[in-house]
Write a protein that holds these residues in place. Sequence first.
Motif, mmCIF file in Angstrom:
data_model
loop_
_atom_site.group_PDB
_atom_site.id
_atom_site.type_symbol
_atom_site.label_atom_id
_atom_site.label_comp_id
_atom_site.label_asym_id
_atom_site.label_seq_id
_atom_site.Cartn_x
_atom_site.Cartn_y
_atom_site.Cartn_z
ATOM 1 N N ASP A 90 -16.267 46.257 -90.852
ATOM 2 C CA ASP A 90 -15.699 44.934 -91.128
ATOM 3 C C ASP A 90 -14.375 45.005 -91.876
ATOM 4 O OD1 ASP A 90 -17.749 43.715 -89.820
ATOM 5 O OD2 ASP A 90 -18.880 43.196 -91.629
ATOM 6 N N ARG A 91 -14.295 45.786 -92.949
ATOM 7 C CA ARG A 91 -13.083 45.838 -93.770
ATOM 8 C C ARG A 91 -11.906 46.414 -92.986
ATOM 9 N NH1 ARG A 91 -15.269 42.512 -95.898
ATOM 10 N NH2 ARG A 91 -16.451 42.551 -97.844
ATOM 11 N N THR A 92 -12.140 47.481 -92.225
ATOM 12 C CA THR A 92 -11.078 48.086 -91.418
ATOM 13 C C THR A 92 -10.607 47.110 -90.344
ATOM 14 O OG1 THR A 92 -12.039 50.280 -91.760
ATOM 15 C CG2 THR A 92 -10.440 50.054 -89.977
ATOM 16 N N ALA A 93 -11.548 46.429 -89.715
ATOM 17 C CA ALA A 93 -11.203 45.452 -88.684
ATOM 18 C C ALA A 93 -10.379 44.310 -89.270
ATOM 19 C CB ALA A 93 -12.476 44.899 -88.041
ATOM 20 N N GLN A 94 -10.731 43.869 -90.478
ATOM 21 C CA GLN A 94 -9.988 42.788 -91.140
ATOM 22 C C GLN A 94 -8.552 43.215 -91.452
ATOM 23 O OE1 GLN A 94 -12.570 42.113 -94.445
ATOM 24 N NE2 GLN A 94 -14.150 41.165 -93.174
ATOM 25 N N MET A 95 -8.370 44.438 -91.943
ATOM 26 C CA MET A 95 -7.027 44.920 -92.272
ATOM 27 C C MET A 95 -6.178 45.079 -91.011
ATOM 28 S SD MET A 95 -7.438 47.611 -95.443
ATOM 29 C CE MET A 95 -8.627 48.685 -94.647
ATOM 30 N N ALA A 96 -6.769 45.668 -89.974
ATOM 31 C CA ALA A 96 -6.029 45.864 -88.720
ATOM 32 C C ALA A 96 -5.705 44.522 -88.066
ATOM 33 C CB ALA A 96 -6.839 46.744 -87.770
ATOM 34 N N ALA A 97 -6.660 43.595 -88.091
ATOM 35 C CA ALA A 97 -6.439 42.270 -87.502
ATOM 36 C C ALA A 97 -5.356 41.515 -88.251
ATOM 37 C CB ALA A 97 -7.746 41.475 -87.514
ATOM 38 N N VAL A 147 11.884 44.088 -89.539
ATOM 39 C CA VAL A 147 11.115 45.293 -89.899
ATOM 40 C C VAL A 147 10.789 45.292 -91.388
ATOM 41 C CG1 VAL A 147 11.160 47.819 -90.027
ATOM 42 C CG2 VAL A 147 12.053 46.654 -87.992
ATOM 43 N N THR A 148 11.773 44.905 -92.206
ATOM 44 C CA THR A 148 11.541 44.857 -93.654
ATOM 45 C C THR A 148 10.471 43.823 -94.001
ATOM 46 O OG1 THR A 148 13.885 45.390 -93.955
ATOM 47 C CG2 THR A 148 12.691 44.650 -95.897
ATOM 48 N N THR A 149 10.484 42.708 -93.281
ATOM 49 C CA THR A 149 9.460 41.683 -93.503
ATOM 50 C C THR A 149 8.084 42.216 -93.144
ATOM 51 O OG1 THR A 149 11.054 39.924 -93.026
ATOM 52 C CG2 THR A 149 8.725 39.334 -92.940
ATOM 53 N N LEU A 150 7.980 42.936 -92.032
ATOM 54 C CA LEU A 150 6.699 43.541 -91.664
ATOM 55 C C LEU A 150 6.248 44.558 -92.711
ATOM 56 C CD1 LEU A 150 6.754 44.214 -87.806
ATOM 57 C CD2 LEU A 150 5.383 42.564 -89.066
ATOM 58 N N CYS A 151 7.211 45.297 -93.260
ATOM 59 C CA CYS A 151 6.885 46.280 -94.297
ATOM 60 C C CYS A 151 6.381 45.602 -95.568
ATOM 61 C CB CYS A 151 8.111 47.142 -94.627
ATOM 62 S SG CYS A 151 8.548 48.301 -93.314
ATOM 63 N N ARG A 152 6.699 44.322 -95.735
ATOM 64 C CA ARG A 152 6.137 43.551 -96.846
ATOM 65 C C ARG A 152 4.817 42.904 -96.460
ATOM 66 N NH1 ARG A 152 8.288 37.636 -98.280
ATOM 67 N NH2 ARG A 152 7.296 37.388 -96.242
ATOM 68 N N GLU A 153 4.776 42.298 -95.286
ATOM 69 C CA GLU A 153 3.623 41.500 -94.889
ATOM 70 C C GLU A 153 2.371 42.321 -94.592
ATOM 71 O OE1 GLU A 153 3.432 38.493 -95.255
ATOM 72 O OE2 GLU A 153 5.453 37.720 -95.264
ATOM 73 N N ILE A 154 2.546 43.490 -93.982
ATOM 74 C CA ILE A 154 1.369 44.287 -93.629
ATOM 75 C C ILE A 154 0.645 44.802 -94.875
ATOM 76 C CG2 ILE A 154 0.609 46.423 -92.510
ATOM 77 C CD1 ILE A 154 2.579 45.795 -90.258
ATOM 78 N N PRO A 155 1.342 45.417 -95.846
ATOM 79 C CA PRO A 155 0.623 45.791 -97.082
ATOM 80 C C PRO A 155 0.027 44.576 -97.790
ATOM 81 C CG PRO A 155 2.731 46.915 -96.972
ATOM 82 C CD PRO A 155 2.733 45.903 -95.859
#
Length: 264
Positions: A90-97, A147-155
């Motif tokens: 569940d936790r891995t799926a939530q992070m990837a999703a 790309v910079t926004t993704l580098c902020r949003e994903i973490p």
Amino acid sequence: METNVKQYNYVKFLAGGAFAGLVVDLSLFPLDTIKTRLQSELGFWKSGGFRNVYSGLGSVAVGSAPNAALFFVTYESMKIVLSKQVQLNDRTAQMAAASCGEAVACLIRVPTEVVKQRSQTSKLSSLENLRVTVKSEGIPGLYRGYVTTLCREIPFSFIQFPLWEALKDFWSQKQGKRVNPMQATICGAIAGGTAAFITTPLDVAKTRVMLAKKNSLHASANFVTVLRAVYKTSGIRGCFAGVAPRVLWISIGGALFLGSYDTK
């Protein structure tokens, strides 16, 4: 019947995400403006200080609902696929999703952010900044900092969403029943504030890239290069510029955003 249920769920995700995004972005906009001006290379007062704290609101009003709706539809869809078909926990799926949701939502979020932040730190309206950006940089100019926004949003999502889900699960287990909307709201505030604090340096880098003049060093730099420059000139305080309004804004926003969404 199963098809109708699935269609209903997607409508629910769309409506819940859009409503939650609008509530947060419109009600807490002044905090976002203050945060952006604190992070600007020009400095807080030269970027506008406490004046016209609703500058750039038009951009957010247009982009907020579809941005939030896209995120939640992608998040919920990928969470089901990754947990049931790929069989991730569940936790891995939530992070990837959540990461997939951010990548898709940024197709709308980044142009919105570019226009909004340039309006927050200038005397031009959202429409004027949109015209100037397209005229001088073309459509790619609206995606400056993608790309910079993704580098902020994903973490950020890696922290916020699993933490939100974990807090709700923990609270549910402790009381022997599912959390109510108020409890989900409190969990959202804690998760959002925590993620906001940790990712503030990445947000500073994103702001500097979006506000940089065309053909300047920061305009084409990655977040590592930008943060090095910020640290060299302003130290750790510069890397955490705007942390107080950002944490406050996203804590309240996390409460409203996730709490509103959870009730849909």
